[in-house]
Design an enzyme around this catalytic site. Structure first.
Site, PDB file in Angstrom:
ATOM      1  N   ASN A 156      53.423  24.889  59.825  1.00 37.89           N
ATOM      2  CA  ASN A 156      53.838  26.237  60.219  1.00 37.89           C
ATOM      3  C   ASN A 156      54.785  26.147  61.410  1.00 37.89           C
ATOM      4  O   ASN A 156      54.522  25.400  62.354  1.00 37.89           O
ATOM      5  CB  ASN A 156      52.591  27.047  60.629  1.00 37.89           C
ATOM      6  CG  ASN A 156      52.944  28.366  61.287  1.00 37.89           C
ATOM      7  OD1 ASN A 156      53.320  29.321  60.617  1.00 37.89           O
ATOM      8  ND2 ASN A 156      52.835  28.442  62.607  1.00 37.89           N
ATOM      9  N   GLU A 157      55.864  26.895  61.346  1.00 35.20           N
ATOM     10  CA  GLU A 157      56.824  26.935  62.454  1.00 35.20           C
ATOM     11  C   GLU A 157      57.025  25.537  63.043  1.00 35.20           C
ATOM     12  O   GLU A 157      56.797  25.298  64.235  1.00 35.20           O
ATOM     13  CB  GLU A 157      56.394  27.950  63.530  1.00 35.20           C
ATOM     14  CG  GLU A 157      56.409  29.366  62.987  1.00 35.20           C
ATOM     15  CD  GLU A 157      56.317  30.471  64.045  1.00 35.20           C
ATOM     16  OE1 GLU A 157      56.084  30.172  65.231  1.00 35.20           O
ATOM     17  OE2 GLU A 157      56.473  31.632  63.666  1.00 35.20           O
TER      18      GLU A 157
ATOM     19  N   GLU B  34      55.488  35.443  57.556  1.00 38.00           N
ATOM     20  CA  GLU B  34      55.058  36.202  58.753  1.00 38.00           C
ATOM     21  C   GLU B  34      56.134  37.234  59.049  1.00 38.00           C
ATOM     22  O   GLU B  34      57.318  36.874  59.188  1.00 38.00           O
ATOM     23  CB  GLU B  34      54.883  35.278  59.969  1.00 38.00           C
ATOM     24  CG  GLU B  34      53.652  34.407  59.880  1.00 38.00           C
ATOM     25  CD  GLU B  34      53.389  33.595  61.146  1.00 38.00           C
ATOM     26  OE1 GLU B  34      53.766  34.029  62.251  1.00 38.00           O
ATOM     27  OE2 GLU B  34      52.807  32.497  60.994  1.00 38.00           O
TER      28      GLU B  34
HETATM   29  O1  AHR Z   1      51.242  35.701  64.150  1.00 35.34           O
HETATM   30  C1  AHR Z   1      51.136  35.170  65.414  1.00 35.34           C
HETATM   31  C2  AHR Z   1      51.912  33.869  65.586  1.00 35.34           C
HETATM   32  O2  AHR Z   1      53.270  34.120  65.457  1.00 35.34           O
HETATM   33  C3  AHR Z   1      51.653  32.800  64.562  1.00 35.34           C
HETATM   34  O3  AHR Z   1      50.538  32.035  64.870  1.00 35.34           O
HETATM   35  C4  AHR Z   1      52.896  31.961  64.641  1.00 35.34           C
HETATM   36  O4  AHR Z   1      53.181  31.310  63.433  1.00 35.34           O
HETATM   37  C5  AHR Z   1      53.960  32.953  65.051  1.00 35.34           C
HETATM   38  O5  AHR Z   1      54.729  32.475  66.084  1.00 35.34           O
END
Ligand code: AHR
Length: 539
Positions: free
Chosen positions: A216-217, A344
């Site tokens: 993730n990210e 997201e």
């Molecule tokens: O949704 C909150 C955070 O935002 C998540 O953990 C991350 O992936 C994003 O930066």
């Protein structure tokens, strides 16, 4: 006439609030009926033509997806209260929240993060609860993580919701081996040690893992990587996803954010599929901040009109973000195999004074609902490539569907927006051409006042979604389709103020009202109140 009606309701707002709930609901319904009756005679300023003889691609149901991370009270208190809780629950999952999510027809849930995914070790969350390791959630406030909610509890949640499972695996602090073993634990029907461990922990049959996210990210909390470094890691991890043939997940790489296209491009150019390696999707993140600045994002409620405008205007940047990434996909993946996953998105406000900064708990107002609906309309435009979106997050975190406080629960305006648009899950997109509509302007900038989307639902009905972004002015709209419209019915969401919201004391201040309309000369005339969303089924 239209503006007189709306300004009068603003002036009487205070004494109206003092009326008992039943009387208020009665007057609300009456005023809406009057609004639609009186305004149906007015002259149509905007025309919407529904080209239902030219249906387009299917709107993936997972465009209406959710995200639940171990963050603040997103899981603990929000979804999971534990078997021993006095809050009514079934095997630890709260009954009220589950019922509300079932009514929403949640199609998919992404878990366990977010940033948390890259520090999550799945073995901590299996086995007898009293023997599970207590860990520290270093991503979100350093709170102690009991690991009471783990793999078994997540799958119980999605199975009870009838939703697809989207599991994000740990790349940042994990290894291909740890991932491969988790995948085997979840999907294997063999007599191997991991499948037997799952059985010993109470689950005989493998679970269906629909989607697997690799990290993730990666550019940030997932490991501060470059696209080059992550792409190599992606190939390394994805090569070791071994599942039975009938349980193969869609494999999604972690991509970029905001306006970036470099991650999409790099992944497509450098991941060459083979018998051991697949790339089915690329994820992307985009959050809407009223000011656009992380140091002072803006408030969830009590904001000026200027922030109503800037928030809606900034959220519409998603159209450019999707367009530029889809352009890259169309150039480099002409077979249109790889999907785009906006896993997201949503609003992100300053935490209320006194609230824990790491819990990301925020109020949710009519502005969030209008913003969500605007996003849905844009998502439908990209139905061909956009295979999933996941709003952040499902309960108690950022732009949530549900807020809880101990045993109390409320449905947010965003919940109602998702509920209104349920018929669009799996619908075939129908072009909705808006003509003559004015802009809603603030200084030199403007956004469309009226937004429209349409779809042929799986029930065979033609659905229309309409939004009026203007804070004060109604809009008279004439709707046509390829055949005469006899009548329409649906539900509308609006509120007494720009930041109208529900509270635990008054959980039904913002909720949809029903609307019934009759066609005239084959067309339908709708007077759309200011700051409102309307979803209609046309007959
Ligand atoms: O949704 C909150 C955070 O935002 C998540 O953990 C991350 O992936 C994003 O930066």
């Amino acid at each position: 006439m239209l503006s007189t009606l709306s300004s009068r309701s603003r002036e009487t707002g205070r004494s109206f609030e003092k009326l008992p709930m039943t009387a208020r609901s009665f007057f609300q319904s009456l005023s809406l009926v009057l609004f639609f009756l009186l305004s149906s005679a007015a002259h149509a300023e905007t025309r919407v033509r529904l080209e239902d003889d030219k249906p387009g691609p299917t709107i993936d149901k997972n465009i209406y997806g959710q995200f639940a991370e171990h963050l603040g009270r997103g899981i603990y208190g929000g979804i999971w209260v534990g078997e021993g809780s006095s809050i009514p629950n079934t095997r630890g999952l709260r009954n009220d929240v589950l019922q509300a999510l079932k009514d929403l027809r949640v199609p998919v849930v992404r878990w366990p993060g977010g940033c948390y995914a890259d520090q999550y070790h799945w073995r901590d969350g299996i086995g007898p609860k009293n023997q599970r390791k207590k860990t520290v959630n270093a991503s979100w406030g350093g709170v102690v993580e009991e690991n009471a909610f783990g793999t078994h509890e997540f799958f119980e949640l999605v199975e009870r919701l009838g939703a697809d499972a989207y599991v994000s695996v740990n790349v940042g602090t994990g290894s291909p081996q740890e991932m491969a073993e988790w995948v085997e634990y979840m999907t294997s029907d063999s007599k191997g040690a991991l499948a037997n461990l799952r059985r010993a922990n109470g689950r005989e049959k493998p679970w269906r893992v629909h989607f697997l996210g690799i990290g993730n990210e990666a550019w940030g909390c997932g490991g501060s990587m470059t696209p080059e470094y992550y792409t190599n890691l992606y190939k390394h991890f994805a090569t070791f996803i071994k599942t039975p043939k009938d349980n193969q997940p869609i494999v999604i790489a972690s991509g970029g954010q905001n306006r970036e296209t470099t991650w999409t491009q790099h992944l497509l150019e450098h991941v060459k599929e083979s018998w051991t390696l697949r790339l089915d999707g690329i994820s992307h993140h985009y959050y809407t901040l009223p000011t656009g600045e992380w140091s002072r994002k803006g408030s969830a409620i009590g904001f000026p009109e200027q922030e109503w405008f800037s928030t809606l205007s900034r959220t519409l940047e998603i159209r450019g973000i999707l367009a530029s990434n889809v352009r890259v996909l169309n150039q480099l993946d002409t077979a249109k195999k790889v999907g785009f996953f906006l896993d997201e998105w949503g609003t992100w406000y300053d935490s209320a004074e006194g609230a824990s900064q790491s819990d990301l708990y925020q109020q949710n107002s009519l502005r969030d609902a209008v913003l969500a609906a605007l996003n849905f309309h844009v998502f439908h435009e990209f139905a061909e490539r956009l295979r999933m979106t996941n709003i952040a997050q499902m309960v108690n975190v950022l732009q949530s569907m549900i807020l809880t406080d101990g045993e109390r629960m409320l449905l947010t305006p965003t919940y109602h927006a998702f509920h209104l648009y349920r018929p669009f899950q799996g619908a075939r997109r129908v072009p909705a051409v808006v003509r003559g509509g004015p802009d809603y302007r603030q200084g030199a900038q403007g956004i469309p006042k009226i937004s429209a989307t349409a779809g042929l639902g799986s029930d065979g009905k033609l659905y229309l979604g309409l939004i009026n972004t203007h804070p004060r002015d109604a809009e008279q709209i004439r709707i046509d389709r390829s055949s005469p419209i006899a009548k329409a019915s649906g539900r509308m969401l609006t509120g007494a103020s720009l930041d109208a919201h529900n509270t635990f004391a008054e959980p039904n201040r913002v909720r949809p009202t029903t609307v019934e309309l009759t066609g005239s000369k084959g067309s339908l005339e709708v007077a759309l109140p200011p700051r409102s969303i309307l979803v209609l089924a046309l007959e």
